[in-house]
Write a protein that holds these residues in place. Structure first.
Motif, short mmCIF file in Angstrom:
data_model
loop_
_atom_site.label_atom_id
_atom_site.label_comp_id
_atom_site.label_asym_id
_atom_site.label_seq_id
_atom_site.Cartn_x
_atom_site.Cartn_y
_atom_site.Cartn_z
N PRO A 34 0.79 -1.20 0.20
CA PRO A 34 -0.22 0.02 -0.16
C PRO A 34 0.96 1.22 0.02
O PRO A 34 0.50 2.34 -0.37
N ARG A 35 2.02 1.12 0.09
CA ARG A 35 3.21 2.41 0.26
C ARG A 35 3.86 2.38 -1.30
O ARG A 35 5.00 3.01 -1.43
N TYR A 36 3.25 1.66 -2.07
CA TYR A 36 4.20 1.44 -3.29
C TYR A 36 4.14 2.91 -3.94
O TYR A 36 3.28 3.57 -4.15
N VAL A 37 5.45 3.08 -4.41
CA VAL A 37 5.78 4.44 -5.22
C VAL A 37 6.36 4.11 -6.45
O VAL A 37 7.12 3.19 -6.52
N LYS A 38 5.86 4.92 -7.74
CA LYS A 38 6.48 4.86 -9.00
C LYS A 38 7.70 5.85 -8.91
O LYS A 38 7.69 6.80 -8.20
N ILE A 39 8.68 5.71 -10.05
CA ILE A 39 9.64 6.83 -10.13
C ILE A 39 9.43 8.26 -10.24
O ILE A 39 9.88 8.84 -9.44
N PRO A 40 8.31 8.48 -10.93
CA PRO A 40 8.02 10.08 -10.69
C PRO A 40 7.76 10.50 -9.45
O PRO A 40 8.11 11.44 -9.06
N GLN A 41 6.87 9.79 -8.64
CA GLN A 41 6.47 10.16 -7.32
C GLN A 41 8.06 10.14 -6.24
O GLN A 41 8.08 10.98 -5.59
N ILE A 42 8.71 9.06 -6.67
CA ILE A 42 10.26 9.04 -5.86
C ILE A 42 10.98 10.21 -6.03
O ILE A 42 11.47 11.18 -5.22
N LEU A 43 11.03 10.62 -7.41
CA LEU A 43 11.48 11.95 -7.63
C LEU A 43 11.19 13.14 -7.40
O LEU A 43 11.82 14.14 -6.83
N ALA A 44 9.82 13.23 -7.23
CA ALA A 44 9.15 14.52 -6.60
C ALA A 44 9.81 14.58 -5.14
O ALA A 44 9.77 15.97 -4.75
N VAL A 45 9.87 13.68 -4.45
CA VAL A 45 10.41 13.77 -2.98
C VAL A 45 11.85 13.87 -2.91
O VAL A 45 12.11 14.75 -2.35
N VAL A 46 12.65 13.17 -3.64
CA VAL A 46 13.99 13.32 -3.72
C VAL A 46 14.35 14.79 -4.03
O VAL A 46 15.37 15.33 -3.34
N GLU A 47 13.75 15.42 -5.00
CA GLU A 47 14.16 16.86 -5.44
C GLU A 47 14.05 17.84 -4.37
O GLU A 47 14.69 18.95 -4.40
N LYS A 48 13.15 17.49 -3.45
CA LYS A 48 12.99 18.50 -2.22
C LYS A 48 13.82 18.23 -1.06
O LYS A 48 14.03 18.72 -0.11
N LEU A 49 14.89 17.15 -1.20
CA LEU A 49 15.67 16.85 -0.03
C LEU A 49 17.01 17.39 0.06
O LEU A 49 17.52 17.74 -1.08
N PRO A 50 17.82 17.55 1.04
CA PRO A 50 19.03 18.02 1.30
C PRO A 50 19.88 16.78 0.53
O PRO A 50 19.61 15.81 0.60
N GLU A 51 21.14 17.29 0.11
CA GLU A 51 22.09 16.19 -0.79
C GLU A 51 22.64 15.03 0.05
O GLU A 51 22.91 13.82 -0.05
N LYS A 52 22.67 15.43 1.52
CA LYS A 52 23.42 14.48 2.26
C LYS A 52 22.52 13.35 2.77
O LYS A 52 23.05 12.24 3.48
N ILE A 53 21.08 13.30 2.66
CA ILE A 53 20.41 12.24 2.98
C ILE A 53 20.31 11.04 2.33
O ILE A 53 20.43 11.26 1.03
N ASP A 54 20.46 10.00 2.58
CA ASP A 54 20.42 8.64 1.96
C ASP A 54 18.86 8.24 1.55
O ASP A 54 17.95 8.36 2.33
N THR A 55 18.92 8.00 0.05
CA THR A 55 17.52 7.61 -0.43
C THR A 55 17.63 6.26 -0.89
O THR A 55 18.27 5.81 -1.65
N ILE A 56 16.65 5.18 -0.16
CA ILE A 56 16.96 4.09 -0.48
C ILE A 56 15.76 3.33 -0.87
O ILE A 56 14.76 3.34 -0.36
N GLY A 57 15.77 2.61 -2.08
CA GLY A 57 14.57 1.91 -2.81
C GLY A 57 14.43 0.71 -2.20
O GLY A 57 15.42 0.11 -2.00
#
Ligand SMILES: O=C(O)c1ccccc1NCC(=O)[C@H](O)[C@H](O)COP(=O)(O)O
Length: 211
Positions: A34-57
């Motif tokens: 129920p928490r499934y996200v596709k690539i555009p949804q992940i990108l929309a989050v990643v673009e708002k994050l500071p660079e130092k945070i790890d982003t794990i798929g």
């Protein structure tokens, strides 16, 4: 200690959780979740994050091609394998993604499952120990038997996951000594909708843990 909040679906929540002090955010790339996200949804989050945070798929029982495509297109820094992937599969994936952090989740039912950790330690960067559930792969809210992990000291860093909440995190950390913690349903209103008040309470508790 690393703090990973998993099952992020909304850009503003991702940004807020990063500002509380999370060191990693997890994105569920498993279509049945129920928490499934596709690539555009992940990108929309990643673009708002500071660079130092790890982003794990987070992936389960899928192909190397699918994982590589998602990592590249979503600009992820890490891959968490949450299914029945073998050490050989991890090694192959490592060859395809040499610069990406590789995590292997082990769903723990018994001491035998804990013994599998060393076979993975040699081919991934980080382990993640989660609770076993007969029908669900993750995000179950079920806790592990922390007593079983008191002597757990693998040769690679590891995250404790499974049913952690702001209410039980101090008890968990009084029993086990992981390199990081991973929470999902324990800081949610409903699957994929994080509760920022619960996240704030988690970080307050972690301040108490440090002092
Ligand atoms: O969260 C999911 O829906 C999920 C689905 C399929 C595979 C893995 C999934 N989650 C993986 C995680 O890393 C969760 O954070 C972990 O299972 C802990 O969840 P919780 O017990 O809710 O804190």
């Amino acid at each position: 200690m690393r703090i990973k909040i998993c099952g992020i679906t909304q850009p503003q929540q991702g940004k807020a959780i990063a500002s509380f002090g999370a060191t990693a955010l997890g994105f569920i790339c498993v279509p049945t979740s129920p928490r499934y996200v596709k690539i555009p949804q992940i990108l929309a989050v990643v673009e708002k994050l500071p660079e130092k945070i790890d982003t794990i798929g987070v992936f389960a029982n899928t192909s190397i091609e699918e994982i590589v495509q998602t990592v590249v297109d979503s600009q992820l820094t890490g891959v968490q394998l949450h299914g029945d992937e073998s050490p050989d599969f991890c090694q192959l994936l490592r060859q395809s993604l040499p610069k990406v952090e590789l995590l292997k989740a082990l769903r723990i039912r018994s001491g035998q499952d804990i013994n599998k950790a060393e076979a993975y330690s040699v081919c991934v960067d980080t382990l993640l120990l989660d609770a076993y559930h007969p029908q669900q792969l993750g995000g179950t809210g079920k806790t592990l038997d922390w007593n079983m992990l008191e002597q757990f000291k693998p040769s690679s860093p590891w995250f404790l996951a499974g049913g952690l909440t702001p209410d039980n995190i101090l008890e968990a950390l009084s029993q086990v000594n992981p390199s990081g913690i991973d929470l999902s349903s324990g800081v949610e209103r409903s699957p994929g909708d994080k509760d920022l008040d619960k996240v704030a309470r988690l970080f307050e508790k972690l301040v108490q843990h440090r002092s």
